[in-house]
Write a protein that holds these residues in place. Structure first.
Motif, PDB file in Angstrom:
ATOM      1  N   VAL A 190      74.300  98.922  83.878  1.00  0.00           N
ATOM      2  CA  VAL A 190      72.863  98.618  83.799  1.00  0.00           C
ATOM      3  C   VAL A 190      72.115  99.842  84.316  1.00  0.00           C
ATOM      4  CG1 VAL A 190      71.026  97.049  84.523  1.00  0.00           C
ATOM      5  CG2 VAL A 190      73.359  96.179  84.232  1.00  0.00           C
ATOM      6  N   LYS A 192      68.791 102.304  85.380  1.00  0.00           N
ATOM      7  CA  LYS A 192      67.412 102.338  85.903  1.00  0.00           C
ATOM      8  C   LYS A 192      66.488 102.919  84.848  1.00  0.00           C
ATOM      9  CE  LYS A 192      68.792 103.073  90.726  1.00  0.00           C
ATOM     10  NZ  LYS A 192      68.943 104.086  91.779  1.00  0.00           N
ATOM     11  N   TYR A 209      67.907  91.620  92.021  1.00  0.00           N
ATOM     12  CA  TYR A 209      67.568  91.318  90.625  1.00  0.00           C
ATOM     13  C   TYR A 209      66.102  90.899  90.510  1.00  0.00           C
ATOM     14  CZ  TYR A 209      68.140  89.327  85.898  1.00  0.00           C
ATOM     15  OH  TYR A 209      68.032  89.049  84.552  1.00  0.00           O
ATOM     16  N   LEU A 212      64.054  94.019  90.677  1.00  0.00           N
ATOM     17  CA  LEU A 212      64.165  94.790  89.437  1.00  0.00           C
ATOM     18  C   LEU A 212      63.344  94.155  88.314  1.00  0.00           C
ATOM     19  CD1 LEU A 212      68.007  95.476  89.642  1.00  0.00           C
ATOM     20  CD2 LEU A 212      66.228  97.235  89.749  1.00  0.00           C
ATOM     21  N   THR A 217      62.207  97.141  85.626  1.00  0.00           N
ATOM     22  CA  THR A 217      63.144  98.267  85.609  1.00  0.00           C
ATOM     23  C   THR A 217      64.198  98.109  84.522  1.00  0.00           C
ATOM     24  OG1 THR A 217      62.847  98.555  87.993  1.00  0.00           O
ATOM     25  CG2 THR A 217      64.805  99.565  87.026  1.00  0.00           C
ATOM     26  N   ILE A 218      64.665  96.887  84.317  1.00  0.00           N
ATOM     27  CA  ILE A 218      65.783  96.650  83.395  1.00  0.00           C
ATOM     28  C   ILE A 218      65.251  96.358  82.000  1.00  0.00           C
ATOM     29  CG2 ILE A 218      67.800  95.198  82.953  1.00  0.00           C
ATOM     30  CD1 ILE A 218      67.876  94.594  85.952  1.00  0.00           C
ATOM     31  N   SER A 219      65.904  96.953  80.993  1.00  0.00           N
ATOM     32  CA  SER A 219      65.470  96.730  79.612  1.00  0.00           C
ATOM     33  C   SER A 219      65.637  95.253  79.243  1.00  0.00           C
ATOM     34  CB  SER A 219      66.272  97.601  78.639  1.00  0.00           C
ATOM     35  OG  SER A 219      67.614  97.186  78.582  1.00  0.00           O
ATOM     36  N   MET A 222      68.893  93.505  78.157  1.00  0.00           N
ATOM     37  CA  MET A 222      69.954  93.349  79.147  1.00  0.00           C
ATOM     38  C   MET A 222      69.814  92.055  79.946  1.00  0.00           C
ATOM     39  SD  MET A 222      72.683  94.608  80.520  1.00  0.00           S
ATOM     40  CE  MET A 222      72.729  96.199  79.702  1.00  0.00           C
ATOM     41  N   THR A 256      78.315  98.799  86.878  1.00  0.00           N
ATOM     42  CA  THR A 256      77.493  97.833  87.622  1.00  0.00           C
ATOM     43  C   THR A 256      78.328  96.607  87.990  1.00  0.00           C
ATOM     44  OG1 THR A 256      75.514  98.538  86.426  1.00  0.00           O
ATOM     45  CG2 THR A 256      75.413  96.413  87.562  1.00  0.00           C
TER      46      THR A 256
END
Length: 260
Positions: A190, A192, A209, A212, A217-219, A222, A256
């Motif tokens: 995963v 950044k 999580y 994030l 931050t996470i696409s 995902m 990850t």
């Protein structure tokens, strides 16, 4: 008495499309000692073939809408072309593999998803995994290879997300085994920053999580995968990791780990 270890590996569509990477991961899988299960997608191949046949693919929040036409296509591609090619390659590598859909030996039953804001069509949400039957295969030194199809127990096949199938199978098997679940795809983990391949977030907990998510931050693509990771952990799966094929053989230290 200590439980026997079991490895469950899920591979995505981009790996299936890349013959070199697919062969490398099947080598790693074949060389793993002890009980093991492979789960695969195939959506990319289904989309590609659908385009040739004039069957339109509709995605909502990263999930595939499944019409009767696209279900027929999914069965052909997932349970046929992709599954049997993987099984044949594993046999060639000395790994006795058995290709399965959820309908085979009644291993994964599901309920057709209810229509709320969106009608996903012939999509199934898993209701039961028959861990006893899967254990029989494992104890016979047969490695099950699951495609992303379930059934409703009344004659209807259903399309079910492969990440979800992997999480459900890993969770069900955790009653009898110490299970490690690997989500294996083309990236190291995963990220950044989606444009920086080494910007791997090494550990994601339920607390980090939330942070994030708040920071975007996470696409978006995902997020369902990580939700499945937490689902597996809440259901007693021992370890869940996301990364590329090298994390399985221990060659890659950068991946990850999801933890509670």
């Amino acid at each position: 008495m200590m439980k026997e270890t079991l490895v469950v590996i899920k591979i995505g569509g981009n790996i299936i499309e890349d013959t070199v990477t697919l062969e490398a991961i099947l080598d790693s899988f074949a060389n793993l000692k002890g009980p093991k299960i492979l789960v695969h997608g195939g959506g990319k191949k289904a989309t590609e073939l659908g385009n040739k046949l004039g069957i339109t693919t509709t995605m909502v929040n990263g999930r595939r809408v499944t019409t009767s036409e696209s279900l027929e296509l999914a069965v052909m591609v997932y349970a046929g072309l992709v599954n049997k090619n993987i099984v044949a390659q594993l046999q060639g590598k000395g790994c006795d593999a058995l290709g399965l859909s959820g309908a085979d030996a009644n291993v994964v039953t599901a309920k057709k998803r209810r229509v709320k804001e969106i009608n996903f069509g012939y999509v199934g949400d898993v209701s039961k995994v028959n861990s006893q039957v899967i254990s029989k295969f494992l104890y016979a030194n047969i490695s099950p290879v699951f495609c992303a199809l379930s059934h409703d127990g009344h004659g209807q096949l259903l399309n079910t997300n492969a990440d979800t199938i992997a999480a459900e199978i890993a969770s069900s098997m955790s009653k009898d085994f110490e299970v490690t679940l690997f989500y294996c795809f083309e990236k190291k983990g995963v990220l950044k920053n989606i444009d920086e391949p080494d910007s791997v977030i090494k550990n994601i907990t339920k607390e980090s999580y939330k942070e994030l998510l708040a920071a975007n931050t996470i696409s978006e693509g995902m997020l369902p995968k990580i939700d499945n990771c937490f689902y597996a952990l809440y259901n007693k799966v021992s370890k869940v990791c996301i990364g590329n094929l090298h994390m399985i053989g221990g060659k890659e230290k950068l991946f990850t780990t999801i933890s509670l």
